[in-house]
Design an enzyme around this catalytic site. Structure first.
Site, PDB file in Angstrom:
ATOM      1  N   GLU A   1     -17.952  21.416   9.774  1.00  0.00           N
ATOM      2  CA  GLU A   1     -17.101  21.188  10.222  1.00  0.00           C
ATOM      3  C   GLU A   1     -15.897  21.428  10.343  1.00  0.00           C
ATOM      4  O   GLU A   1     -15.397  22.633   9.391  1.00  0.00           O
ATOM      5  CB  GLU A   1     -16.603  19.419   9.029  1.00  0.00           C
TER       6      GLU A   1
ATOM      7  N   HIS B   1     -13.731  13.749   7.596  1.00  0.00           N
ATOM      8  CA  HIS B   1     -13.344  14.474   6.753  1.00  0.00           C
ATOM      9  C   HIS B   1     -11.934  13.277   5.882  1.00  0.00           C
ATOM     10  O   HIS B   1     -11.249  14.142   5.652  1.00  0.00           O
ATOM     11  CB  HIS B   1     -13.511  15.146   6.469  1.00  0.00           C
TER      12      HIS B   1
ATOM     13  N   ARG C   1     -20.447  15.870   0.670  1.00  0.00           N
ATOM     14  CA  ARG C   1     -20.547  17.160   1.697  1.00  0.00           C
ATOM     15  C   ARG C   1     -21.412  16.999   3.091  1.00  0.00           C
ATOM     16  O   ARG C   1     -22.965  16.977   2.690  1.00  0.00           O
ATOM     17  CB  ARG C   1     -20.828  18.226   0.942  1.00  0.00           C
TER      18      ARG C   1
END
Lengths: 313, 313
Positions: free
Chosen positions: A261, A279, A232
């Site tokens: 993000e 991601h 994360r």
């Protein structure tokens, strides 16, 4: 409101959207949209299929007073206040295991791409510079290097198993030492970073691991160090990371996750020795299909009164 | 001419150049330059440190009548007519093993980069498209896939061992079946390509393997297939490969070697689903240093009359 009492929050792909329609879920694009539903409709919601990073706290849960299940799409559920859910008798499920391989694959790929400078090498060929006779500079060997895995959970194990096949000297940190092959446990993230050149972050997100990769850890990793993060964005002190990269106090980084993000700090895009990924750890057709399936299977089990498949509280 | 009788042909990095100077080698940038030396100088040459892809045949060897050793920098010596060397009592050495790990690392990295579209994903982030809210498309899972290794020599083994850690179903072709873990041997390159989705070429170069990856093999690999080549450009029918990629009859490729490299076919640069690398399989500081060391160790052994370390004829 559909009388199934299911709403699906977030952006689903076509296959998942169809499957959610089939089980009678009402789909809304965001948590804000769900909260904007009339109170009478919200009061009928029994199960939420959740696919978003927007925070769900006690106040949000109170907007769905009949809620019994929050079925998260993804293994990480740090956006959800699980204690608040438990206090309201709301079960929380996630989609573990089915994504371990993909995330581990991406972590290894990112490390190789960073060390062998494969993005720059591809650009060197594609631009015609190689054809013009310009050599591409030598880069760093990965096999045999010392690597640290920060957080030896299921994903961390998968990463370590793959890197062991590259004859790497595997070190790790987790709260306690685990039964492993000949891997070396360290009692703190800094001690781990001190012992290795390459550090892969695979801890869970949430308050307990916030900025666990601190300036101190980055300093311990050192000027030859490479940081890989597939966990994360919250786990890394991003300001310290950017300073270290810009100041040459860290050799490079490979990042699939970021603070804020997808609106990432624009300083990242100016860095040459970083690999930036959107991601996409679990973003393969196969795995996303499996994640959607597991998310819905938890909902179906809940509605039938069966045991939930992957409950986290 | 230096009275050591050593000349070094090719482009060496600073460390290797210094080390060659130390053993008294005369350095010339190319084979053509060596052949342009006066006959009297050529006649004193006993050992050549060779680092070039330019062909050495019997006629070239005859230009160095006192030659006893051709010490090649690199594991592949397909540019050298070994039979012609043997006939003239010239020993040929190469630099095997020290580069296996690096080449295998790059092969795995190239496969991951192709399947997870990591170059495109990096560009998606770097360009700001992700920050603007544009999602990056899902891609393909690598772990668990069926992979074929064409040529199970030392490098092929290293690649297979790494891919096995990704839980892949490993198939291979070599002239005869070998003692392996639970990997499946096929009796022809086409049969191998038919059985797998991903094909990694790891055969040696030379006339026997020229275009071993033929149109037939590419057709057998099929529209979901991905070809990885870390061997030699000569092993792949490049016209057939380009046609298959452009026609959508092959999903993608990851290539470190090419026909006519570095002046590669410009059609490659227009392809999205290929990873292009500038023949950098062994191009790490560590490994290139080890290769240079082994090249010189063979020369020193030869001059002392000791057994050569890595003779190929």
């Amino acid at each position: 409101m559909a009388d199934t009492g299911i709403i699906a929050i977030g952006s689903y792909n076509d296959n998942d959207a169809d499957a959610l329609d089939e089980i009678g879920a009402v789909r809304v694009p965001s948590l804000a949209d769900a909260l904007a539903l009339p109170e009478a409709e919200r009061a009928t919601v029994k199960a939420i299929a959740y696919k978003s990073g927007a925070s769900i706290d006690g106040e949000v849960l109170d907007a769905f007073p009949a809620l019994g299940l929050l079925s998260n799409f993804g293994v990480g559920y740090d956006a959800i206040d699980v204690a608040a859910a438990t206090a309201r008798d709301v079960a929380v499920t996630n989609t573990p295991d089915v994504l371990n391989d993909d995330v581990a694959d991406l972590a290894v790929g990112m490390l190789l791409m960073q060390m062998r400078r494969m993005r720059q090498a591809d650009a060197h060929v594609r631009s015609g510079m190689w054809a013009e006779g310009q050599p591409f500079p030598l880069n760093r060997k990965m096999s045999g290097a010392r690597v640290g895995i920060l957080g030896l959970g299921r994903i961390g194990f998968e990463i370590a198993n793959r890197l062991a096949a590259f004859k790497m000297d595997v070190h790790y940190w987790s709260r306690s030492s685990k039964e492993t092959p000949a891997w070396t446990w360290h009692d703190s993230p800094s001690a781990l970073a001190e012992a290795v050149d390459l550090l892969v972050v695979a801890v869970v997100g949430g308050p307990e691991t916030e900025n666990i990769v601190s300036k101190e850890v980055l300093d311990a990793l050192g000027a030859d160090g490479v940081l890989v993060n597939i966990s994360r964005g919250s786990t890394v002190d991003e300001a310290a990371l950017l300073d270290a990269l810009e100041g040459g106090r860290l050799a490079g980084a490979a990042l699939d996750v970021f603070e804020n993000e997808p609106k990432i700090d624009p300083r990242f895009a100016a860095l040459e020795e970083v690999v930036l990924q959107p991601h996409q750890g679990s973003a393969t057709h196969t795995t996303r299909a499996a994640m959607g399936c597991l998310q819905r299977a938890n909902i179906e089990a809940f509605l039938k009164g069966d045991t939930l498949l992957t409950r986290v509280n």
